[in-house]
Design an enzyme around this catalytic site. Structure first.
Site, mmCIF file in Angstrom:
data_model
loop_
_atom_site.group_PDB
_atom_site.id
_atom_site.type_symbol
_atom_site.label_atom_id
_atom_site.label_comp_id
_atom_site.label_asym_id
_atom_site.label_seq_id
_atom_site.Cartn_x
_atom_site.Cartn_y
_atom_site.Cartn_z
ATOM 1 C CG ASP A 103 -1.838 1.123 1.345
ATOM 2 O OD1 ASP A 103 -2.908 0.956 1.946
ATOM 3 O OD2 ASP A 103 -1.525 2.198 0.793
ATOM 4 C CG ASP A 160 -6.862 11.375 -5.802
ATOM 5 O OD1 ASP A 160 -7.537 11.956 -6.663
ATOM 6 O OD2 ASP A 160 -6.174 11.981 -4.956
HETATM 7 N N1 APR Z 1 -1.393 1.674 -2.960
HETATM 8 C C1 APR Z 1 -0.805 1.360 -4.147
HETATM 9 N N2 APR Z 1 -1.484 1.178 -5.293
HETATM 10 C C2 APR Z 1 -2.823 1.319 -5.237
HETATM 11 C C3 APR Z 1 -3.529 1.655 -4.054
HETATM 12 C C4 APR Z 1 -2.748 1.829 -2.878
HETATM 13 N N3 APR Z 1 -3.307 2.143 -1.701
HETATM 14 N N4 APR Z 1 -4.859 1.725 -4.348
HETATM 15 C C5 APR Z 1 -4.983 1.428 -5.658
HETATM 16 N N5 APR Z 1 -3.778 1.171 -6.200
HETATM 17 C C6 APR Z 1 -3.431 0.811 -7.581
HETATM 18 C C7 APR Z 1 -4.548 0.305 -8.454
HETATM 19 O O1 APR Z 1 -4.743 -1.087 -8.224
HETATM 20 C C8 APR Z 1 -3.969 0.582 -9.836
HETATM 21 O O2 APR Z 1 -3.069 -0.455 -10.206
HETATM 22 O O3 APR Z 1 -2.983 1.998 -8.224
HETATM 23 C C9 APR Z 1 -3.148 1.854 -9.636
HETATM 24 C C10 APR Z 1 -3.803 3.139 -10.164
HETATM 25 O O4 APR Z 1 -5.197 3.050 -9.967
HETATM 26 P P1 APR Z 1 -6.113 4.357 -9.667
HETATM 27 O O5 APR Z 1 -5.909 4.760 -8.277
HETATM 28 O O6 APR Z 1 -7.494 4.020 -10.137
HETATM 29 O O7 APR Z 1 -5.493 5.512 -10.585
HETATM 30 P P2 APR Z 1 -5.688 5.811 -12.135
HETATM 31 O O8 APR Z 1 -5.945 4.578 -12.931
HETATM 32 O O9 APR Z 1 -4.519 6.669 -12.492
HETATM 33 O O10 APR Z 1 -7.019 6.670 -12.175
HETATM 34 C C11 APR Z 1 -6.996 7.950 -11.599
HETATM 35 O O11 APR Z 1 -8.922 7.499 -10.317
HETATM 36 O O12 APR Z 1 -9.041 7.587 -8.056
HETATM 37 C C12 APR Z 1 -9.297 8.285 -9.184
HETATM 38 O O13 APR Z 1 -9.057 10.575 -8.536
HETATM 39 C C13 APR Z 1 -8.475 9.536 -9.284
HETATM 40 O O14 APR Z 1 -9.732 10.334 -11.128
HETATM 41 C C14 APR Z 1 -8.500 9.764 -10.760
HETATM 42 C C15 APR Z 1 -8.414 8.347 -11.322
#
Ligand code: APR
Length: 183
Positions: free
Chosen positions: A10, A34
């Site tokens: 994480d 995020d």
């Molecule tokens: N730690 C590490 N990796 C994580 C975590 C965490 N706590 N939570 C999720 N992930 C991973 C997901 O499994 C994925 O592989 O991070 C990667 C990116 O996923 P997202 O968070 O959905 O980001 P993204 O695909 O860039 O989309 C961004 O999603 O949350 C919204 O506000 C954000 O609108 C933006 C969009």
């Protein structure tokens, strides 16, 4: 020599100088990474994001760009927010350039702050739908190139890719092995 490391875990638990957030252009939070960063980091991060929106980033952060805030309760000094591209095959080339820019710009911002260790998620590999294997390739190649460019200017000790779940870790590990020694 900058170490590039892959960990399963994480990103909000990483004890590094800078944690990179897969944000959206509003900078006002969301789901995924995020959501986790704002939840764990607390209101200070959103306060700083709101100030950025009220000043230099009135229209939000452009895709491929990066900006830093404090890290609140996270075990880091800064959060570097970057906006990945949404996957769209018919615009692959242009958008792949923007994804590479997320990694390059985030490292530039982090190094300018004096960060020596930086943790990245797999930007765009979640909600934004980018195939994980291709994110891994773009991320690892870009980070290796950027680390080499920054070497003479900065003391970047570690670039850490934090993969959420065993499957994501295995994909990055496989791509990293296939890329072989690049430095
Ligand atoms: N730690 C590490 N990796 C994580 C975590 C965490 N706590 N939570 C999720 N992930 C991973 C997901 O499994 C994925 O592989 O991070 C990667 C990116 O996923 P997202 O968070 O959905 O980001 P993204 O695909 O860039 O989309 C961004 O999603 O949350 C919204 O506000 C954000 O609108 C933006 C969009």
């Amino acid at each position: 020599m900058t170490q590039i490391t892959l960990v399963e875990g994480d990103i909000t638990e990483q004890q590094v100088d800078a944690i990179v957030n897969a944000a959206n252009s509003s900078l006002l939070g969301g789901g995924g990474v995020d959501g986790a960063i704002h939840r764990r980091g607390g209101p200070e991060i959103l306060e700083d994001c709101r100030s950025l929106r009220a000043s230099r980033y009135g229209k939000g952060l452009l895709t491929g760009r990066a900006v830093a805030t404090r890290a609140g309760r996270l075990p880091a000094r800064w959060v570097v927010h970057t906006v990945g591209p949404v996957y769209l095959p018919e615009e692959y080339e242009q958008r792949a350039g923007l994804l590479a820019s997320c990694y390059r710009e985030s490292l530039r911002v982090a190094v300018e702050l004096g960060a020596r260790t930086v943790a990245f998620p797999a930007i765009s590999a979640g909600v934004y739908g980018w195939p994980l294997e291709d994110v891994a390739r773009i991320a690892l190649v870009t980070a290796t190139e950027a680390a080499a460019e920054l070497a003479e200017r900065a003391e970047l000790a570690e670039i850490r890719f934090v993969l959420f779940g065993a499957e994501a870790y295995e994909v990055f590990e496989r791509v990293w092995r296939a890329l072989g020694p690049m430095s």
